[in-house]
Design an enzyme around this catalytic site. Structure first.
Site, PDB file in Angstrom:
ATOM      1  N   LYS A  13     -16.622  36.302  36.138  1.00 35.42           N
ATOM      2  CA  LYS A  13     -15.878  35.482  35.207  1.00 35.42           C
ATOM      3  C   LYS A  13     -15.829  34.052  35.800  1.00 35.42           C
ATOM      4  O   LYS A  13     -15.825  33.101  35.101  1.00 35.42           O
ATOM      5  CB  LYS A  13     -14.649  36.257  34.991  1.00 35.42           C
ATOM      6  CG  LYS A  13     -14.636  37.657  34.364  1.00 35.42           C
ATOM      7  CD  LYS A  13     -13.138  38.175  34.123  1.00 35.42           C
ATOM      8  CE  LYS A  13     -12.360  38.320  35.490  1.00 35.42           C
ATOM      9  NZ  LYS A  13     -13.086  39.272  36.371  1.00 35.42           N
ATOM     10  N   ARG A  88      -5.388  40.099  29.482  1.00 32.48           N
ATOM     11  CA  ARG A  88      -5.745  41.425  30.401  1.00 32.48           C
ATOM     12  C   ARG A  88      -5.037  42.495  29.978  1.00 32.48           C
ATOM     13  O   ARG A  88      -4.987  43.603  30.601  1.00 32.48           O
ATOM     14  CB  ARG A  88      -5.073  40.787  31.694  1.00 32.48           C
ATOM     15  CG  ARG A  88      -6.099  41.045  32.894  1.00 32.48           C
ATOM     16  CD  ARG A  88      -5.571  40.591  33.914  1.00 32.48           C
ATOM     17  NE  ARG A  88      -6.353  40.900  35.309  1.00 32.48           N
ATOM     18  CZ  ARG A  88      -7.136  39.663  36.076  1.00 32.48           C
ATOM     19  NH1 ARG A  88      -7.253  38.774  35.198  1.00 32.48           N
ATOM     20  NH2 ARG A  88      -7.578  40.015  36.780  1.00 32.48           N
ATOM     21  N   ARG A 127     -17.293  37.401  49.132  1.00 30.42           N
ATOM     22  CA  ARG A 127     -16.772  36.182  48.542  1.00 30.42           C
ATOM     23  C   ARG A 127     -16.106  35.421  49.526  1.00 30.42           C
ATOM     24  O   ARG A 127     -15.116  35.947  50.120  1.00 30.42           O
ATOM     25  CB  ARG A 127     -16.014  36.522  47.345  1.00 30.42           C
ATOM     26  CG  ARG A 127     -15.202  35.251  46.719  1.00 30.42           C
ATOM     27  CD  ARG A 127     -14.701  35.401  45.217  1.00 30.42           C
ATOM     28  NE  ARG A 127     -13.732  36.613  45.225  1.00 30.42           N
ATOM     29  CZ  ARG A 127     -13.115  36.788  44.196  1.00 30.42           C
ATOM     30  NH1 ARG A 127     -13.590  36.441  43.099  1.00 30.42           N
ATOM     31  NH2 ARG A 127     -12.272  37.890  44.061  1.00 30.42           N
ATOM     32  N   ARG A 161      -9.773  35.625  49.713  1.00 31.72           N
ATOM     33  CA  ARG A 161      -8.591  35.896  49.221  1.00 31.72           C
ATOM     34  C   ARG A 161      -8.121  37.151  49.711  1.00 31.72           C
ATOM     35  O   ARG A 161      -8.874  38.134  50.068  1.00 31.72           O
ATOM     36  CB  ARG A 161      -8.845  36.397  47.488  1.00 31.72           C
ATOM     37  CG  ARG A 161      -9.293  34.777  46.853  1.00 31.72           C
ATOM     38  CD  ARG A 161      -9.453  34.897  45.506  1.00 31.72           C
ATOM     39  NE  ARG A 161      -9.183  36.182  44.697  1.00 31.72           N
ATOM     40  CZ  ARG A 161      -9.602  36.137  43.560  1.00 31.72           C
ATOM     41  NH1 ARG A 161     -10.182  35.330  42.615  1.00 31.72           N
ATOM     42  NH2 ARG A 161      -9.144  37.260  42.790  1.00 31.72           N
ATOM     43  N   ARG A 172      -7.088  47.129  42.350  1.00 33.97           N
ATOM     44  CA  ARG A 172      -7.445  46.207  41.054  1.00 33.97           C
ATOM     45  C   ARG A 172      -8.630  46.881  40.113  1.00 33.97           C
ATOM     46  O   ARG A 172      -8.346  46.788  39.058  1.00 33.97           O
ATOM     47  CB  ARG A 172      -8.243  44.883  41.656  1.00 33.97           C
ATOM     48  CG  ARG A 172      -6.899  43.995  42.121  1.00 33.97           C
ATOM     49  CD  ARG A 172      -7.675  42.871  43.322  1.00 33.97           C
ATOM     50  NE  ARG A 172      -8.519  41.807  42.571  1.00 33.97           N
ATOM     51  CZ  ARG A 172      -9.554  41.122  43.199  1.00 33.97           C
ATOM     52  NH1 ARG A 172      -9.716  41.198  44.304  1.00 33.97           N
ATOM     53  NH2 ARG A 172     -10.385  40.430  42.449  1.00 33.97           N
TER      54      ARG A 172
HETATM   55  P1  AP5 Z   1     -16.594  35.567  40.632  1.00 33.83           P
HETATM   56  O1  AP5 Z   1     -17.114  34.850  39.776  1.00 33.83           O
HETATM   57  O2  AP5 Z   1     -15.541  35.317  41.408  1.00 33.83           O
HETATM   58  O3  AP5 Z   1     -15.933  36.889  40.008  1.00 33.83           O
HETATM   59  P2  AP5 Z   1     -14.579  37.258  39.093  1.00 33.83           P
HETATM   60  O4  AP5 Z   1     -15.173  37.916  37.853  1.00 33.83           O
HETATM   61  O5  AP5 Z   1     -13.892  35.796  38.788  1.00 33.83           O
HETATM   62  O6  AP5 Z   1     -13.775  38.015  40.028  1.00 33.83           O
HETATM   63  P3  AP5 Z   1     -12.405  37.808  40.337  1.00 33.83           P
HETATM   64  O7  AP5 Z   1     -12.004  38.646  41.513  1.00 33.83           O
HETATM   65  O8  AP5 Z   1     -11.584  36.342  40.439  1.00 33.83           O
HETATM   66  O9  AP5 Z   1     -11.521  38.483  39.201  1.00 33.83           O
HETATM   67  P4  AP5 Z   1     -10.190  39.073  38.988  1.00 33.83           P
HETATM   68  O10 AP5 Z   1     -10.149  39.363  37.510  1.00 33.83           O
HETATM   69  O11 AP5 Z   1      -9.898  40.227  39.806  1.00 33.83           O
HETATM   70  O12 AP5 Z   1      -9.426  38.119  39.468  1.00 33.83           O
HETATM   71  P5  AP5 Z   1      -8.374  36.684  38.864  1.00 33.83           P
HETATM   72  O13 AP5 Z   1      -8.241  35.732  40.044  1.00 33.83           O
HETATM   73  O14 AP5 Z   1      -8.510  36.895  37.250  1.00 33.83           O
HETATM   74  O15 AP5 Z   1     -17.673  36.407  41.397  1.00 33.83           O
HETATM   75  C1  AP5 Z   1     -17.263  37.334  42.704  1.00 33.83           C
HETATM   76  C2  AP5 Z   1     -18.236  37.109  43.845  1.00 33.83           C
HETATM   77  O16 AP5 Z   1     -19.700  37.556  43.387  1.00 33.83           O
HETATM   78  C3  AP5 Z   1     -18.459  35.616  44.364  1.00 33.83           C
HETATM   79  O17 AP5 Z   1     -18.639  35.397  45.734  1.00 33.83           O
HETATM   80  C4  AP5 Z   1     -19.627  35.224  43.506  1.00 33.83           C
HETATM   81  O18 AP5 Z   1     -20.295  33.897  44.305  1.00 33.83           O
HETATM   82  C5  AP5 Z   1     -20.395  36.361  43.564  1.00 33.83           C
HETATM   83  N1  AP5 Z   1     -21.434  36.508  42.210  1.00 33.83           N
HETATM   84  C6  AP5 Z   1     -21.122  35.774  40.889  1.00 33.83           C
HETATM   85  N2  AP5 Z   1     -22.052  36.070  40.086  1.00 33.83           N
HETATM   86  C7  AP5 Z   1     -23.065  36.688  40.896  1.00 33.83           C
HETATM   87  C8  AP5 Z   1     -24.379  37.172  40.559  1.00 33.83           C
HETATM   88  N3  AP5 Z   1     -24.830  37.181  39.531  1.00 33.83           N
HETATM   89  N4  AP5 Z   1     -24.981  37.826  41.595  1.00 33.83           N
HETATM   90  C9  AP5 Z   1     -24.460  38.069  42.872  1.00 33.83           C
HETATM   91  N5  AP5 Z   1     -23.201  37.464  43.168  1.00 33.83           N
HETATM   92  C10 AP5 Z   1     -22.619  36.744  42.208  1.00 33.83           C
HETATM   93  O19 AP5 Z   1      -6.917  37.379  39.080  1.00 33.83           O
HETATM   94  C11 AP5 Z   1      -6.312  37.825  40.321  1.00 33.83           C
HETATM   95  C12 AP5 Z   1      -4.866  38.398  40.043  1.00 33.83           C
HETATM   96  O20 AP5 Z   1      -4.133  37.361  39.483  1.00 33.83           O
HETATM   97  C13 AP5 Z   1      -4.650  39.591  39.368  1.00 33.83           C
HETATM   98  O21 AP5 Z   1      -4.946  40.651  40.271  1.00 33.83           O
HETATM   99  C14 AP5 Z   1      -3.543  39.454  38.732  1.00 33.83           C
HETATM  100  O22 AP5 Z   1      -2.306  39.912  40.099  1.00 33.83           O
HETATM  101  C15 AP5 Z   1      -2.926  38.000  38.767  1.00 33.83           C
HETATM  102  N6  AP5 Z   1      -3.421  37.713  37.252  1.00 33.83           N
HETATM  103  C16 AP5 Z   1      -4.592  36.899  36.829  1.00 33.83           C
HETATM  104  N7  AP5 Z   1      -4.683  36.774  35.443  1.00 33.83           N
HETATM  105  C17 AP5 Z   1      -3.467  37.586  34.906  1.00 33.83           C
HETATM  106  C18 AP5 Z   1      -3.299  38.117  33.541  1.00 33.83           C
HETATM  107  N8  AP5 Z   1      -3.703  37.606  32.568  1.00 33.83           N
HETATM  108  N9  AP5 Z   1      -2.162  38.997  33.440  1.00 33.83           N
HETATM  109  C19 AP5 Z   1      -1.519  39.351  34.492  1.00 33.83           C
HETATM  110  N10 AP5 Z   1      -1.938  39.075  35.824  1.00 33.83           N
HETATM  111  C20 AP5 Z   1      -3.123  38.229  35.983  1.00 33.83           C
HETATM  112 MG    MG Z   2     -12.322  34.792  39.214  1.00 35.26          MG
END
Ligand code: AP5
Ligand code: MG
Length: 220
Positions: A13, A88, A127, A161, A172
């Protein structure tokens, strides 16, 4: 366009959202990035968010909804936006609907990115992120040019992270299945959902994403 990127941890994402927003001139609204920034600055919100994030749990709906409301009402979001990590939960999705209809606008698409859990675990454990520009590297598939530092910020060490530790990643996934995956049916019912495979190279996923939004090479 106003686009939501939906999908499990590690599906891409952030990677695709950043590229899409830059490529189309839209604002990127990433709730995870906002919370990590607040945590780094040790604001009251950041300190509370840090505890929840490190445990792999979600932050309270009303807090997140307040954050997003400000961004969506801001001038940058007027040209269009990509939401990464929001909504979410079903209450967040309902709140988003209300915020947009107050402005007399609506979502154009909700993209559901999917991949196998095996691949997601592999991606998350490799990552590394630049704390300055938030670019996500991957030790397996997209390493930095120089070991351990950002290509664009050579003085800055890449970080792992805390919530990418294996036990937190497992939590998660559970939280995603229980609280976020129901949004796939929620948006399917309103015909806004577009499924895009998150497997394949970054370029392949990006092309599929543009096609799903009607912005691909074949689009007029
Ligand atoms: P990356 O692009 O970083 O993936 P991502 O989907 O963004 O993964 P996240 O871990 O950021 O998602 P998340 O939803 O758990 O975390 P968020 O920050 O939103 O890619 C991942 C890896 O793969 C990277 O190394 C990349 O280079 C690699 N990659 C990408 N594409 C690839 C491909 N095609 N092939 C190979 N490798 C690839 O949330 C974190 C925390 O914040 C949550 O747990 C929660 O506590 C809080 N939070 C955030 N939003 C909310 C909300 N709306 N409500 C409540 N709590 C929230
Ligand atoms: Mg992300």
């Amino acid at each position: 366009m106003r686009v939501v990127l939906l999908g499990p941890p590690g599906v891409g994402k952030g990677t695709q959202g950043r590229r899409l927003a830059e490529g189309q001139g839209w604002a990127l609204i990433s709730t995870g990035e906002m919370l990590r920034e607040a945590a780094r600055k040790q604001t009251p919100l950041g300190l509370e968010a840090q505890r929840q994030m490190d445990a792999g749990l979600l932050i309270a709906d009303d807090v997140i909804i307040g954050l997003v409301r400000e961004c969506i009402a801001g001038p940058e979001a007027r040209k269009g936006f990509v939401l990464d990590g929001f909504p979410r939960t079903v209450p967040q999705a309902d709140a988003l609907d209300r915020m947009l209809s107050e402005q007399g606008v609506q979502l154009d698409a909700v993209v559901s990115l999917g991949a196998t859990e095996e691949e997601l675990v592999r991606r998350l454990s490799a990552r590394r992120e630049c704390p300055v520009c938030k670019r996500a590297y991957n030790l397996d598939s997209a390493p930095p040019k120089r070991d351990g530092t950002c290509d664009d910020h050579p003085e800055t060490k890449l970080i792992q992270r805390v919530d990418d530790r294996p036990e937190t990643v497992r939590k998660r996934f559970v939280v995603y299945r229980e609280q976020t995956a129901p949004l796939i049916d929620y948006y399917r019912r309103s015909s806004q959902l577009r499924d895009v495979p998150g497997l394949g190279t970054r370029d392949e996923v990006y092309r599929a994403l543009l096609d799903a939004l009607g912005r691909g090479a074949g689009a007029r």
